[in-house]
Design a protein around this motif. Structure first.
Motif, PDB file in Angstrom:
ATOM      1  N   HIS A  90      -3.765  -5.353   2.668  1.00  0.00           N
ATOM      2  CA  HIS A  90      -4.765  -6.404   2.860  1.00  0.00           C
ATOM      3  C   HIS A  90      -4.689  -7.348   1.652  1.00  0.00           C
ATOM      4  O   HIS A  90      -5.558  -7.342   0.775  1.00  0.00           O
ATOM      5  N   TYR A  91      -3.639  -8.149   1.628  1.00  0.00           N
ATOM      6  CA  TYR A  91      -3.322  -8.900   0.420  1.00  0.00           C
ATOM      7  C   TYR A  91      -4.333  -9.996   0.107  1.00  0.00           C
ATOM      8  O   TYR A  91      -4.554 -10.331  -1.064  1.00  0.00           O
ATOM      9  N   LYS A 150       5.910  -6.601  -0.689  1.00  0.00           N
ATOM     10  CA  LYS A 150       6.414  -7.746   0.087  1.00  0.00           C
ATOM     11  C   LYS A 150       7.921  -7.921  -0.032  1.00  0.00           C
ATOM     12  O   LYS A 150       8.498  -8.784   0.633  1.00  0.00           O
ATOM     13  N   GLY A 151       8.551  -7.128  -0.890  1.00  0.00           N
ATOM     14  CA  GLY A 151       9.988  -7.255  -1.086  1.00  0.00           C
ATOM     15  C   GLY A 151      10.375  -8.396  -2.005  1.00  0.00           C
ATOM     16  O   GLY A 151      11.555  -8.772  -2.070  1.00  0.00           O
ATOM     17  N   LEU A 152       9.419  -8.944  -2.746  1.00  0.00           N
ATOM     18  CA  LEU A 152       9.686 -10.037  -3.693  1.00  0.00           C
ATOM     19  C   LEU A 152       9.953  -9.411  -5.066  1.00  0.00           C
ATOM     20  O   LEU A 152       9.137  -9.488  -5.988  1.00  0.00           O
ATOM     21  N   TYR A 153      11.122  -8.796  -5.191  1.00  0.00           N
ATOM     22  CA  TYR A 153      11.397  -7.955  -6.348  1.00  0.00           C
ATOM     23  C   TYR A 153      11.494  -8.732  -7.652  1.00  0.00           C
ATOM     24  O   TYR A 153      11.103  -8.225  -8.715  1.00  0.00           O
ATOM     25  N   ASP A 154      12.010  -9.960  -7.600  1.00  0.00           N
ATOM     26  CA  ASP A 154      12.105 -10.745  -8.834  1.00  0.00           C
ATOM     27  C   ASP A 154      10.720 -11.076  -9.386  1.00  0.00           C
ATOM     28  O   ASP A 154      10.485 -11.000 -10.599  1.00  0.00           O
ATOM     29  N   CYS A 183      12.616  -2.038  -8.321  1.00  0.00           N
ATOM     30  CA  CYS A 183      12.865  -3.478  -8.156  1.00  0.00           C
ATOM     31  C   CYS A 183      14.184  -3.878  -8.810  1.00  0.00           C
ATOM     32  O   CYS A 183      14.974  -4.626  -8.227  1.00  0.00           O
ATOM     33  N   LEU A 184      14.425  -3.387 -10.018  1.00  0.00           N
ATOM     34  CA  LEU A 184      15.657  -3.729 -10.735  1.00  0.00           C
ATOM     35  C   LEU A 184      16.884  -3.212  -9.994  1.00  0.00           C
ATOM     36  O   LEU A 184      17.919  -3.883  -9.940  1.00  0.00           O
ATOM     37  N   ARG A 185      16.757  -2.031  -9.400  1.00  0.00           N
ATOM     38  CA  ARG A 185      17.883  -1.498  -8.615  1.00  0.00           C
ATOM     39  C   ARG A 185      18.149  -2.365  -7.395  1.00  0.00           C
ATOM     40  O   ARG A 185      19.299  -2.641  -7.050  1.00  0.00           O
TER      41      ARG A 185
END
Length: 311
Positions: A90-91, A150-154, A183-185
């Motif tokens: 629930h962002y 959300k997959g926004l790793y950067d 995330c870094l991986r």
């Protein structure tokens, strides 16, 4: 109620959140949890959250928020609620809570207004907290978790960096290092990822009562994945084995066993690969895990035949 409070305090301090959650359900049925005792109610709500019972935890924190608690206690409730809403994805709710916390943090940091004439030798006012205070670190931690989901790793790495650059002294750092490493991986920064996984292990070993063993299981498996991707199969297998050992029969260890079998297959050691994959089948049962083990076995058997034909 007094006996319940003592038992909750003992189990909560040991990190036994399942035991605290069990006490919650027994106490709640008897109408003992009213929210008037902040320490007791918060420990129960936090334990429910940590074992994944987010609806029940949210109910505890909602009741607690309606009681006469101070600003510091309200901030703790808001942070816990933001964590719950993040897990629920629930962002929009998370954003609202973090804005509220940020405003509260900024207000706390404002120096008091001064009246009258200022003497040249007067001391500057003492500020209540630095801009990188504990609340702000938790805000960045939760923002990182949102970006991670959300997959926004950067963006997640940037948020986590603001948390980790402020040093130690914050609860939950092992999990921040762990997610930062994931995330870094994902961003193909294996050296930095391995370093962050190792920091997660280091913090866990120092403060093990504050974390589930899942942190160790995931960190060792994460290092194994990084090494596997670099074709350092022997070292990868060693990490997968450590991960599986800490899992101790838990379902989280099945991925680690899969890594062991896959690593031996890449090392062209069919005997050890078969042994590991057979263990995976036995522990995982019929269905997904058996099919996955069969797939790996078929793949390395085919590769062996192909390699022999090419020689």
């Amino acid at each position: 109620l007094a006996s319940a409070e003592k038992i909750v305090d003992e189990n909560y301090s040991k990190g036994d959140h399942l035991a605290v959650s069990e006490i919650y359900f027994k106490s709640n049925e008897q109408g003992l949890i009213t929210g008037d005792n902040f320490k007791l109610a918060f420990a129960m709500g936090d334990s429910l959250r940590r074992v994944g019972l987010n609806d029940e935890a949210a109910d505890v924190f909602e009741k607690l928020m309606k009681t006469s608690v101070g600003a510091e206690e309200k901030n703790r409730i808001l942070l816990a609620t933001a964590d719950i809403e993040c897990e629920r994805r629930h962002y929009e709710n998370v954003e609202k809570i973090l804005q509220r916390l940020s405003l509260a943090s900024q207000e706390k940091e404002q120096p008091p207004k001064r009246t009258g004439r200022i003497r040249s030798n007067a001391k500057p006012p003492v500020r209540a907290a630095s801009p990188d205070g504990l609340i702000q670190r938790h805000i960045n931690r939760i923002l990182g978790n949102v970006y991670f989901k959300k997959g926004l790793y950067d963006k997640a790495v940037l948020a986590y960096a603001k948390v980790l650059s402020s040093g130690e002294g914050m609860e939950g750092l092992a999990e921040v290092y762990l997610k930062n490493a994931d995330c870094l991986r994902a961003l193909n920064s294996s050296d930095a990822a391995i370093a962050s996984y190792r920091k997660a292990i280091e913090v866990y070993n120092r403060e093990s009562k504050h974390y589930p063993v899942d942190v160790l299981v995931a960190a060792y498996r994460g290092i194994g994945d990084c090494l596997f991707e670099r074709k350092e199969y022997q070292e990868a297998v060693s990490m997968y084995k450590q991960s599986a050992t800490y899992a101790a029969g838990r379902s989280e260890g099945l991925w680690s066993l899969y890594g062991v079998g896959r690593g031996y297959a890449e090392m062209k050691n069919p005997e050890m690969a078969d042994k590991s994959l057979s263990e995976l089948k036995n522990k995982g049962g019929e269905g997904f895990w058996s099919n996955l083990a069969d797939y790996v076995q078929r793949e390395y058997t085919w590769n062996e035949k192909y390699d022999s034909v090419g020689q």
